[in-house]
Design an enzyme around this catalytic site. Structure first.
Site, PDB file in Angstrom:
ATOM      1  N   ASN A 191       0.890  -1.292  -0.008  1.00  0.00           N
ATOM      2  CA  ASN A 191      -0.065  -0.090   0.020  1.00  0.00           C
ATOM      3  C   ASN A 191       0.902   1.169   0.014  1.00  0.00           C
ATOM      4  OD1 ASN A 191       0.688   0.515   2.813  1.00  0.00           O
ATOM      5  ND2 ASN A 191      -0.852  -1.136   3.519  1.00  0.00           N
ATOM      6  N   ASP A 233      -4.324  -6.415   5.047  1.00  0.00           N
ATOM      7  CA  ASP A 233      -5.526  -7.268   5.574  1.00  0.00           C
ATOM      8  C   ASP A 233      -5.686  -8.250   4.884  1.00  0.00           C
ATOM      9  OD1 ASP A 233      -6.231  -5.075   7.484  1.00  0.00           O
ATOM     10  OD2 ASP A 233      -7.298  -3.975   5.960  1.00  0.00           O
ATOM     11  N   LYS A 246       7.381 -16.962 -11.933  1.00  0.00           N
ATOM     12  CA  LYS A 246       6.811 -15.742 -12.413  1.00  0.00           C
ATOM     13  C   LYS A 246       5.287 -16.097 -13.098  1.00  0.00           C
ATOM     14  CE  LYS A 246       7.682 -11.552 -15.229  1.00  0.00           C
ATOM     15  NZ  LYS A 246       8.802 -11.113 -16.234  1.00  0.00           N
ATOM     16  N   PHE A 274      -4.193   3.476  14.686  1.00  0.00           N
ATOM     17  CA  PHE A 274      -4.375   4.370  13.804  1.00  0.00           C
ATOM     18  C   PHE A 274      -5.645   4.202  13.032  1.00  0.00           C
ATOM     19  CE2 PHE A 274      -0.517   5.339  15.656  1.00  0.00           C
ATOM     20  CZ  PHE A 274      -0.050   7.131  15.124  1.00  0.00           C
ATOM     21  N   LYS A 282     -13.456   1.383  15.583  1.00  0.00           N
ATOM     22  CA  LYS A 282     -12.377   0.757  15.423  1.00  0.00           C
ATOM     23  C   LYS A 282     -11.343   0.719  16.693  1.00  0.00           C
ATOM     24  CE  LYS A 282      -7.817   0.366  12.996  1.00  0.00           C
ATOM     25  NZ  LYS A 282      -7.022   0.913  11.425  1.00  0.00           N
ATOM     26  N   LYS A 303     -11.252  -2.889  19.032  1.00  0.00           N
ATOM     27  CA  LYS A 303      -9.928  -3.275  19.360  1.00  0.00           C
ATOM     28  C   LYS A 303      -8.966  -2.937  20.502  1.00  0.00           C
ATOM     29  CE  LYS A 303      -9.173  -3.715  14.061  1.00  0.00           C
ATOM     30  NZ  LYS A 303      -8.254  -3.435  12.904  1.00  0.00           N
TER      31      LYS A 303
END
Length: 402
Positions: free
Chosen positions: A208, A277, A287, A324, A338, A342
């Site tokens: 990401n 995730d 490949k 975060f 969240k 958590k």
């Protein structure tokens, strides 16, 4: 960083004097007021005019010059100094100060000052390792004087070894950190930073846009404030701050295992990383090749990765966990959900669609929500300043628990 601070820079006689000129320039860029004291030996290498031009102040050298007013120079400099930095610091000057000798303006100012004294030694390896020099440095350290470790490298004399003065940028960072409050001494803080990656085949992977800049800024601030810092870093080219333990990981499962190594003995876990995730259900051993035909599509099946934050949120005892949330909409709603799910103590949320608040920027715009329902919005600011705010909140929680 150093606005309204006066740094008295003692420049002594050694070839590393040329670095001291760069040091003055870098201190000025941090908005410090720099007063330079040169020894007679230093003036044999670089003229006082060089330091006067860079510092925008007169250079101080002669302790016995005629007084123009009642401002006795060595007392005045001693009183106005927030820090006295001696760079380069020769064996001669270190020895004089260690033994109470005040025979020039610099050593006299040091004797008359109650400010923090920092030495950046620079000398030949044999001199630096000489038992007498070591004894003098140890004596000063025991008295509260501070030393910036010299580098190992090629010296002016042609030898290769220890004794090369630290780089000006590192010295400036040390000086800046000396003004930071030391409210996290004795605390062990684990920080995760950057993205994880998940391989698709031997040459490709998914990841990401996380840069790791927030986590690295928090790690540096925590170390400056006296914490023992373990930085668990994903795939990022950032250079870790000095004086911390770094654990490099690639995948989300590796990050989970790394956090698990330290979690039971840490006081704080700051989850600023962006672990993936999902991961491919199967990683191709060779490949993946394009198939002929423009309409062909590639289908990859994914499975869930472990949720690191949730896992340790369930396991925590006395630890503080900071989470975060990088969102694109419904910021407060999603972040609060969240945090509760958590078991975070508080969460730092940002809307990545806002200019200056997304990934790979030097700045951020954050909202901090805690488990008591308090919510604070902060304007656009550098990630270093965000780090200070986060650790101020961590420090207050720790104080309230003790």
């Amino acid at each position: 960083m150093l606005r309204d601070k006066t740094i008295v820079l003692g420049v002594t006689g050694g070839i590393a004097v040329y670095k001291a000129a760069d040091l003055v320039s870098k201190l000025k860029k941090q908005n410090a007021n720099v007063e330079v004291i040169m020894t007679e030996g230093a003036a044999n290498f670089v003229t006082p005019l060089t330091f006067q031009s860079l510092s925008h102040n007169l250079v101080h050298m002669d302790m016995f010059k005629e007084l123009k007013n009642y401002d006795i120079e060595h007392i005045s400099l001693a009183q106005k100094a927030d820090v006295i930095l001696i760079a380069p610091a020769t064996a001669n000057t270190i020895g004089k100060i260690a033994n109470g000798i005040a025979d020039n303006l610099l050593t006299t100012v040091v004797m008359a000052s109650k400010a923090k004294i920092i030495f950046a030694p620079a000398m030949n390896t044999a001199m630096y390792q000489n038992p007498i020099v070591k004894e003098n440095m140890d004596k000063l350290k025991n008295l509260g004087y501070e030393f910036i470790q010299p580098q190992t490298g090629l010296l002016a004399c042609g030898d290769y070894g220890e004794g090369k003065m630290a780089e000006p940028a590192d010295i400036v960072e040390y000086v800046i950190s000396s003004f930071v409050k030391k409210d996290l001494i004795g605390r062990r803080i684990v920080i995760t930073a950057g993205p994880t990656i998940e391989p698709l085949d031997p040459v490709r992977y998914m990841t990401n846009f996380s840069s790791g800049k927030t986590g690295y800024s928090i790690a540096k601030e925590a170390a400056d404030r006296g914490a023992e810092v373990i930085l668990i870093s994903g795939n990022t080219p950032l250079i870790p701050p000095k004086g911390i333990e770094v654990v490099n990981v690639k995948t989300t499962r590796e990050m989970l295992d790394a956090v698990g190594e330290y979690f039971d003995t840490c006081h704080v876990l700051i989850k600023s990383a962006a672990p993936l995730d999902y991961r491919p259900k199967t990683v191709s051993p060779i490949k993946i090749k394009k198939k002929p035909g423009e309409q062909d599509e590639l289908t990859i099946d994914y499975i869930r990765n472990p949720d690191i934050a949730a896992y340790f949120g369930k396991r925590k005892k006395e630890q503080i966990i900071v989470g975060f949330a990088a969102e694109t909409n419904n910021l407060s709603e999603y972040a609060t959900e969240k945090m509760k799910k958590k078991n975070f103590d508080f969460i730092v949320a940002n809307d990545v669609t806002q200019e200056g608040a997304g990934f790979k920027t030097e700045t951020n715009i954050v909202t901090i929500i805690d488990k008591d329902g308090n919510s604070n919005d902060y304007p656009l600011m550098h990630k270093k300043d965000v780090a200070k705010i986060i650790l101020d909140k961590v420090s207050n929680i720790l104080k309230n628990r003790s």
